[in-house]
Structures are given as structure tokens and as C-alpha cells.
Design an enzyme around this catalytic site. Structure first.
Site, mmCIF file in Angstrom:
data_model
loop_
_atom_site.group_PDB
_atom_site.id
_atom_site.type_symbol
_atom_site.label_atom_id
_atom_site.label_comp_id
_atom_site.label_asym_id
_atom_site.label_seq_id
_atom_site.Cartn_x
_atom_site.Cartn_y
_atom_site.Cartn_z
ATOM 1 N N SER A 100 29.117 88.920 21.371
ATOM 2 C CA SER A 100 28.164 88.676 20.280
ATOM 3 C C SER A 100 26.869 88.052 20.773
ATOM 4 C CB SER A 100 28.838 87.716 19.290
ATOM 5 O OG SER A 100 27.890 87.171 18.407
ATOM 6 N N TYR A 117 32.269 79.802 17.971
ATOM 7 C CA TYR A 117 32.453 81.263 17.986
ATOM 8 C C TYR A 117 31.744 81.860 19.212
ATOM 9 C CZ TYR A 117 31.477 86.104 16.443
ATOM 10 O OH TYR A 117 31.334 87.469 16.364
ATOM 11 N N ARG A 135 15.916 87.432 12.063
ATOM 12 C CA ARG A 135 17.057 88.142 12.648
ATOM 13 C C ARG A 135 16.704 89.618 12.787
ATOM 14 N NH1 ARG A 135 18.320 83.668 12.962
ATOM 15 N NH2 ARG A 135 20.308 82.632 12.568
HETATM 16 P P1 NAD Z 1 35.865 91.974 10.878
HETATM 17 O O1 NAD Z 1 36.221 90.558 10.537
HETATM 18 O O2 NAD Z 1 35.614 92.926 9.777
HETATM 19 O O3 NAD Z 1 36.976 92.589 11.837
HETATM 20 C C1 NAD Z 1 37.781 91.801 12.672
HETATM 21 C C2 NAD Z 1 39.224 92.188 12.386
HETATM 22 O O4 NAD Z 1 40.079 91.438 13.263
HETATM 23 C C3 NAD Z 1 39.661 91.839 10.946
HETATM 24 O O5 NAD Z 1 40.058 93.001 10.255
HETATM 25 C C4 NAD Z 1 40.803 90.866 11.137
HETATM 26 O O6 NAD Z 1 41.847 91.016 10.188
HETATM 27 C C5 NAD Z 1 41.279 91.223 12.545
HETATM 28 N N1 NAD Z 1 42.039 90.123 13.126
HETATM 29 C C6 NAD Z 1 41.719 88.800 13.103
HETATM 30 N N2 NAD Z 1 42.710 88.094 13.679
HETATM 31 C C7 NAD Z 1 43.655 88.992 14.053
HETATM 32 C C8 NAD Z 1 44.934 88.856 14.669
HETATM 33 N N3 NAD Z 1 45.410 87.648 15.007
HETATM 34 N N4 NAD Z 1 45.653 89.968 14.912
HETATM 35 C C9 NAD Z 1 45.188 91.193 14.542
HETATM 36 N N5 NAD Z 1 43.982 91.373 13.950
HETATM 37 C C10 NAD Z 1 43.237 90.294 13.704
HETATM 38 O O7 NAD Z 1 34.624 91.878 11.857
HETATM 39 P P2 NAD Z 1 33.650 93.028 12.398
HETATM 40 O O8 NAD Z 1 32.326 92.787 11.823
HETATM 41 O O9 NAD Z 1 34.292 94.359 12.262
HETATM 42 O O10 NAD Z 1 33.575 92.611 13.939
HETATM 43 C C11 NAD Z 1 34.357 93.241 14.943
HETATM 44 C C12 NAD Z 1 34.128 92.523 16.263
HETATM 45 O O11 NAD Z 1 32.736 92.537 16.608
HETATM 46 C C13 NAD Z 1 34.552 91.063 16.250
HETATM 47 O O12 NAD Z 1 35.140 90.741 17.490
HETATM 48 C C14 NAD Z 1 33.253 90.325 16.088
HETATM 49 O O13 NAD Z 1 33.312 89.019 16.629
HETATM 50 C C15 NAD Z 1 32.299 91.220 16.858
HETATM 51 N N6 NAD Z 1 30.897 91.058 16.372
HETATM 52 C C16 NAD Z 1 30.550 91.504 15.135
HETATM 53 C C17 NAD Z 1 29.239 91.337 14.683
HETATM 54 C C18 NAD Z 1 28.810 91.809 13.327
HETATM 55 O O14 NAD Z 1 27.638 91.615 13.002
HETATM 56 N N7 NAD Z 1 29.667 92.398 12.514
HETATM 57 C C19 NAD Z 1 28.304 90.712 15.519
HETATM 58 C C20 NAD Z 1 28.698 90.254 16.767
HETATM 59 C C21 NAD Z 1 29.998 90.462 17.205
#
Ligand code: NAD
Length: 324
Positions: free
Chosen positions: A120, A151, A222
Site C-alpha cells: 500500500s 497498517y 489524494r
Molecule cells: P477488502 O477489505 O475488500 O478485501 C480484503 C479481504 O480480506 C476481505 O474480504 C476480508 O474478509 C479478507 N480477510 C481479512 N482477514 C482474513 C483472514 N484472516 N482470512 C481470510 N480472509 C481474510 O480490501 P480491498 O480493497 O479489496 O484490498 C485488497 C488488498 O489490497 C488488501 O491487502 C489491502 O490492504 C490492499 N490495498 C488496498 C487499497 C485500496 O484502496 N482498496 C489500497 C492499498 C492496498
């Protein structure tokens, strides 16, 4: 010909569910895993395991073969209201780090072909993002490390985890640093939603001439990347020779006040902005796309307005459905 196989961890989440759809379109047999099924539509994965990746026996069941590709998106995450209040810090580090420790080691043990880790923009030091007009998010600026949230620290240590597995065990790892991804099927209420979704919801719910609440003075900046471009960048990085970490984000930077104006324009509403105290994160952040352009010969091109139009329409529809 041998069928290509992919595993998507976090397949019930926003980016994961879009990625599964893309991998299916690209001809993969896909296994998805998550704590939950996708919130807004049925998964198109060939197999979906509901399970907790913090548990090693679940990981052993899920990563039971040498998948050609493994995408690790599972994380305990949310928007500013979840990440920046300090109230969830222990869970954020413990849950996400445990997932990554388990997943990285299982991928090594099973000989998974390629491993993708979603890091991220939150890894970048707050001190380089104090000027809202000129934040520095060049990849090398992540060190000396000083992320402004636990985070971000967890993401940084997990980047190093995957890099160490690549160095010591010859694992092929690809690391992207996502910058504020948004679009349809993203969380839009409940406290974990990000700024674009939260603003679309607030604008859709407001009466013309009414008020909208904004955290902070709205001058923080942003850049926001539409989901389709995020998936395209992810696939390109995974199939490239470049290990990363590399930014996957947009260079179109706007203030939060401007973002609100854009959504109001789409909705055809004039609203008064009321600035209230709330978690804000760094003052400015924008993806620096020089490295991705140089290494992948690609950079996102879709305008923020285009993505917002599609997202607003989707959230408006969700509101109508939940009211029905
Ligand atoms: P999201 O929260 O929609 O998806 C993350 C998923 O991980 C969720 O569905 C959650 O249920 C699952 N999860 C959490 N703990 C778990 C566990 N113990 N076992 C199994 N599954 C588990 O988030 P997203 O926006 O789809 O992000 C996906 C990835 O990208 C993440 O790692 C996030 O940190 C990274 N990210 C996202 C953004 C953004 O803007 N969306 C920005 C930077 C990084």
C-alpha cells in the site's frame, strides 16, 4: 494444454472479487479464499473456500498444490475510519502479519509458481507527504521508514517477508503498492469504506441544497485509481520480469473538497460542505508512476471523473435496493 491455475486470497473482498473475474476471463481455473463470500455479487471462482488464513491448517488446505499464480490480497483493512483511529492497531498488525507469514511459507512449501503481494501507499513516510501540493511517493522514498499507521508498518514488514523468501528460497514474488483503489462493488458503508465511496454515499443521500460532512478541512489531497486499471496493472506486474515494489495508482491528484464537488456535479446537486473533526491521514498523497512506466511500459490513463460516474451510479443503485 495444461490448465493454468490461480489462487486468490481475499477473493471475497473488493479487489479480490474483481481479480477473480479477470482471471476467469483469462482462462484460469481459480480457487478463491476469504473469511466471507463477496458482499455484492456471487463469486465466479471455480472453487471458493470460506476460511481464516490466520489458521495454519486452513492455509494447508487452501494452498495444497503448486498453483501457477497466487495473489495475496487478504488483510484486515478499511478506510481512514478504521486504520487511523488507533483503536484497531493490534488487530491490524496481528491479523495481517499472521496471514502473510502463513501464506508465504505455504507458497514456498508447495512450490507456487508466482506470488503477488498487495502492499500500500501507506508505507510511505508521513514526513514526505506534509505538502498537499507536492507529496513524494517515489518507491525508494519508503526508506528511512516512517509510515503514519500500523497498517503501513505491517505492509512494509510483509513486503520484506516476501522479498526475503525470494532472496533465500528463490520464490518468484511481485509486489505492488496500491494507491486508493475505488469502483463498483467496493465497501460503501459500515465504517470501512474509503473516501470516494463514502462521499458518493453521502451525496446520494443528501437533499439538493442540503449539507455534507467532511472529515478535516478538505484540503488534504489524494489520487484515486479506478478498479479496472488496478487489475490491469496487477496482471501486468505479475507477468513481468520486474519484482517491484512498484506503485499502482493514479497521478491525477485532487483535494477532498474537489472530490466532493466532482461527485456533486455527477449527481446534479448543490451541497454545503461542513468540515468536522475526523481521521484524515497524511496531508497529501499521489502515485508516482515513473517506475511503472519505465518497467512495465504502462501507466493508468482513465480519468477520475469517468471512474466516479460509474461508482456513483453503482452506489445510488445500492441505496435504492437497500431502501426497497
Ligand atoms: P477488502 O477489505 O475488500 O478485501 C480484503 C479481504 O480480506 C476481505 O474480504 C476480508 O474478509 C479478507 N480477510 C481479512 N482477514 C482474513 C483472514 N484472516 N482470512 C481470510 N480472509 C481474510 O480490501 P480491498 O480493497 O479489496 O484490498 C485488497 C488488498 O489490497 C488488501 O491487502 C489491502 O490492504 C490492499 N490495498 C488496498 C487499497 C485500496 O484502496 N482498496 C489500497 C492499498 C492496498
Amino acid at each position: 494444454m495444461l490448465e493454468k491455475t490461480a489462487l486468490v486470497c481475499g477473493a471475497g473482498g473488493f479487489i479480490g472479487s474483481h481479480l477473480v473475474r479477470r482471471l476467469k476471463r483469462d482462462g484460469f481455473w481459480v480457487r478463491g479464499v476469504d473469511l466471507k463470500l463477496p458482499d455484492y455479487e456471487e463469486s465466479v471462482a471455480d472453487e471458493f473456500i470460506v476460511g481464516d488464513l490466520r489458521l495454519i491448517d486452513v492455509c494447508e488446505r487452501v494452498i495444497d498444490r503448486d498453483f501457477h499464480e497466487m495473489y495475496q490480497l487478504a488483510a484486515d483493512m478499511g478506510g481512514a475510519g478504521y486504520i487511523f483511529t488507533g483503536q484497531h492497531d493490534a488487530d491490524i498488525i496481528h491479523n495481517s502479519a499472521t496471514i502473510n507469514l502463513n501464506v508465504a511459507d505455504l507458497c514456498r512449501r508447495r512450490g507456487v509458481g508466482r506470488v503477488f503481494f498487495s502492499s500500500s501507499a501507506c508505507v510511505y513516510p508521513a514526513v514526505n507527504q506534509a505538502d498537499p501540493d507536492n507529496p513524494n511517493c517515489e518507491e525508494t522514498s519508503a526508506y528511512p521508514a516512517a509510515p503514519d499507521s500500523e497498517y503501513g508498518w505491517e505492509k512494509l514488514i510483509s513486503e520484506r517477508l516476501y522479498q526475503s523468501y525470494a532472496r533465500n528460497y528463490g520464490m518468484t514474488c511481485r509486489i505492488a503498492r496500491y494507491h486508493n483503489i475505488f469502483g463498483p462493488s467496493g465497501t460503501w458503508d459500515g465504517g470501512r469504506e474509503k473516501a470516494p465511496a463514502a462521499i458518493c454515499r453521502k451525496v446520494a443521500q443528501a437533499d439538493h441544497g442540503g449539507e455534507i460532512e467532511i472529515w478535516g478541512d478538505g484540503l488534504q489531497t489524494r489520487s484515486f485509481l479506478y478498479i479496472d486499471e488496478c487489475i490491469e496493472g496487477t496482471i501486468r506486474l505479475m507477468h513481468s520480469d520486474f519484482a517491484g515494489p512498484v506503485n499502482i495508482g493514479s497521478e491525477e491528484m485532487v483535494s477532498i473538497n474537489r472530490l466532493v464537488d466532482m461527485v456533486c456535479e455527477i449527481a446534479g446537486k448543490r451541497l454545503h460542505k461542513r468540515h468536522v473533526a475526523g481521521p484524515m491521514g497524511v496531508r497529501g498523497r499521489r502515485s508516482d508512476n515513473r517506475l511503472i512506466a519505465e518497467t512495465l511500459h504502462w501507466r493508468p490513463t482513465q480519468s477520475l471523473m469517468d471512474g466516479l460516474e460509474k461508482t456513483y451510479a453503482w452506489i445510488e443503485n445500492q441505496l435504492l435496493r437497500s431502501a426497497a
